[in-house]
Design an enzyme around this catalytic site. Structure first.
Site: not given
Length: 346
Positions: A33, A37, A61, A127, A129, A152, A156, A182, A298, A300
Site C-alpha cells: 500500500d 488513501n 505499484l 464494481s 458500475t 473510474y 473496472k 455498496n 446529480r 450520472g
C-alpha cells in the site's frame, strides 16, 4: 499453491477487512500500500483483531521496477487480491489519465509477474458500475455491461477485459472478478473501518459525519425518481460480508473448484434500499435526527441497482449475513470512536 497472499491496497477500507478474514482462515498475508488513501495505523487494528502482523511493504505499484523487485523478494506468493486503485467517480472525470495509469497500468504490471509463475490465483476488485442503469432488477452477472459513465467505471470494465484476455492465453492463471454493490460499515471490534480522506464520496460516511457534527448537512440528490419514495436505490452490504466473499473466492481457486479460469460474481445482499431508508436506518440505530435536505439530481446517478446474489450463494457457498441496520450501526460506532480519538489526541 502457497498460502502466502499479496493484498494490494490492504490498508484500505475493504482491503483491511479482507486481510483480517484471510488471517483468520490461516492465510499468510503480504500487504502492499502506498498509503495515499490510508494510514499505517490500520496495521495496529489488524493486529488487535487477529493477533497477527501481516508483512507490509510501502511503495507505489505504478513503479514497474518496484513491482518486479517485490515479486523477486516474495517469490512464494501464490495469489493476489487486488484492491489498489483510485475510486472517486468525480475525480476520475477531472483527471482521467491518473485513473487509467493507476487502475490499469498497475493491473498490467501485476499480471505480467503472475504469468511468470507456474500457477497463480487472482481476485479482482470490480464494481456494479459496469452494469450502469441495468434493464432489469435484480441484476444478474449475465446483465449487459453498459457504456461506462466515468473513467473510474471504465477502468473496472477494461480491467475485467484485460484479465479475461490474459487468462485465455495463460491457463495456469485462475481469476475471479467480484462486482461489489455498496460496501458499508466497520468491523464489529471497532478496530478498523472506513476512513475517507476529505469530503466523503459515499452516502453512509457522509451520514455518520453529519450525525457526529463534522458536516453541517447531508444533501439527498433528487426525490423525484420513479421509486417508492422518490430517492435512488442501492444494495448496501456490510464490509465484513464482502471480505468473507474474497476468502470464499480465493479458496475456490486454491482448491481448483473453478469451472473456468475467469469467473465473475456479484456481491450484494439482494435487497435494494433507498437513500431515505438508509437515513431512517441511521436515525433508528443512533437515536439521532439527521439534518438533511433534498437537492437537485446529480449527473450520472442511476435510479436503482441491487444484486441477484444466487450465483455467489450457490457457487461460492457465501451469502451476506448482516442487515442494513447492522451495517449502519457498525459505521456509526466506528465514526464515534474515531472522532472521540481525535478529541483526546488534540
Amino acid at each position: 499453491m502457497s498460502k502466502k497472499i499479496l493484498v494490494t491496497g490492504g490498508l484500505g477500507f475493504i482491503g483491511s477487512h479482507t486481510v483480517v478474514e484471510l488471517q483468520n482462515e490461516g492465510f499468510e498475508v503480504v500487504i502492499v500500500d502506498n498509503c495515499s488513501n490510508s494510514t499505517e495505523e490500520v496495521l495496529d487494528g489488524i493486529v488487535a483483531i487477529t493477533g497477527q502482523s501481516p508483512y507490509f511493504e510501502r511503495f507505489d505499484l505504478r513503479d514497474k521496477s518496484k513491482v518486479q523487485e517485490f515479486f523477486a523478494k516474495y517469490d512464494d506468493v501464490g495469489g493476489v487480491i487486488h484492491f489498489a486503485a483510485s475510486k472517486a467517480v468525480g475525480e476520475s472525470v477531472e483527471n482521467p489519465l491518473l485513473y487509467y495509469e493507476n487502475n490499469l497500468g498497475v493491473l498490467v504490471y501485476i499480471l505480467q509477474e503472475l504469468t511468470k509463475k507456474g500457477s497463480a490465483s487472482f481476485i479482482f476488485s470490480s464494481s456494479c458500475t459496469v452494469y450502469g442503469q441495468a434493464d432489469r432488477m435484480p441484476i444478474t452477472e449475465d446483465a449487459p455491461v453498459k457504456p461506462a459513465e466515468s473513467p473510474y467505471g471504465n477502468t473496472k470494465q477494461v480491467g475485467e477485459e484485460i484479465i479475461k484476455d490474459v487468462c485465455k492465453v495463460n491457463p495456469q492463471l485462475s481469476a475471479i472478478a467480484l462486482r461489489y454493490f455498496n460496501p458499508i460499515g466497520a468491523h464489529p471490534s471497532n478496530e478498523i473501518g472506513e476512513l475517507p480522506t476529505g469530503v466523503p464520496q459515499n452516502l453512509v460516511p457522509f451520514i455518520t459525519q453529519t450525525g457526529v457534527g463534522m458536516r453541517e448537512q447531508l444533501s439527498v440528490f433528487g426525490d423525484d425518481y420513479p421509486t417508492a419514495d422518490g430517492t435512488c436505490i442501492r444494495d448496501y452490504i456490510h464490509v465484513v460480508d464482502v471480505a468473507k466473499a474474497h476468502v470464499a473466492a480465493l479458496q475456490r481457486l486454491v482448491e481448483g473448484e473453478n469451472k473456468e479460469n475467469f469467473e465473475v460474481f456479484n456481491l450484494g445482499t439482494g435487497t435494494g434500499s433507498s437513500v431515505l431508508e438508509v437515513i431512517q436506518s441511521f436515525e433508528r440505530v443512533s437515536g439521532e435526527k439527521l439534518n438533511y435536505r433534498v437537492a437537485p439530481r446529480r449527473a450520472g446517478d442511476v435510479i436503482q441497482a441491487y444484486a441477484d446474489t444466487r450465483k455467489a450463494n450457490e457457487v461460492l457457498g457465501w451469502e451476506a449475513k448482516s442487515t442494513l441496520d447492522d451495517a449502519v450501526r457498525s459505521a456509526w460506532n466506528w465514526e464515534k470512536k474515531i472522532r472521540d480519538y481525535e478529541k483526546t489526541s488534540v
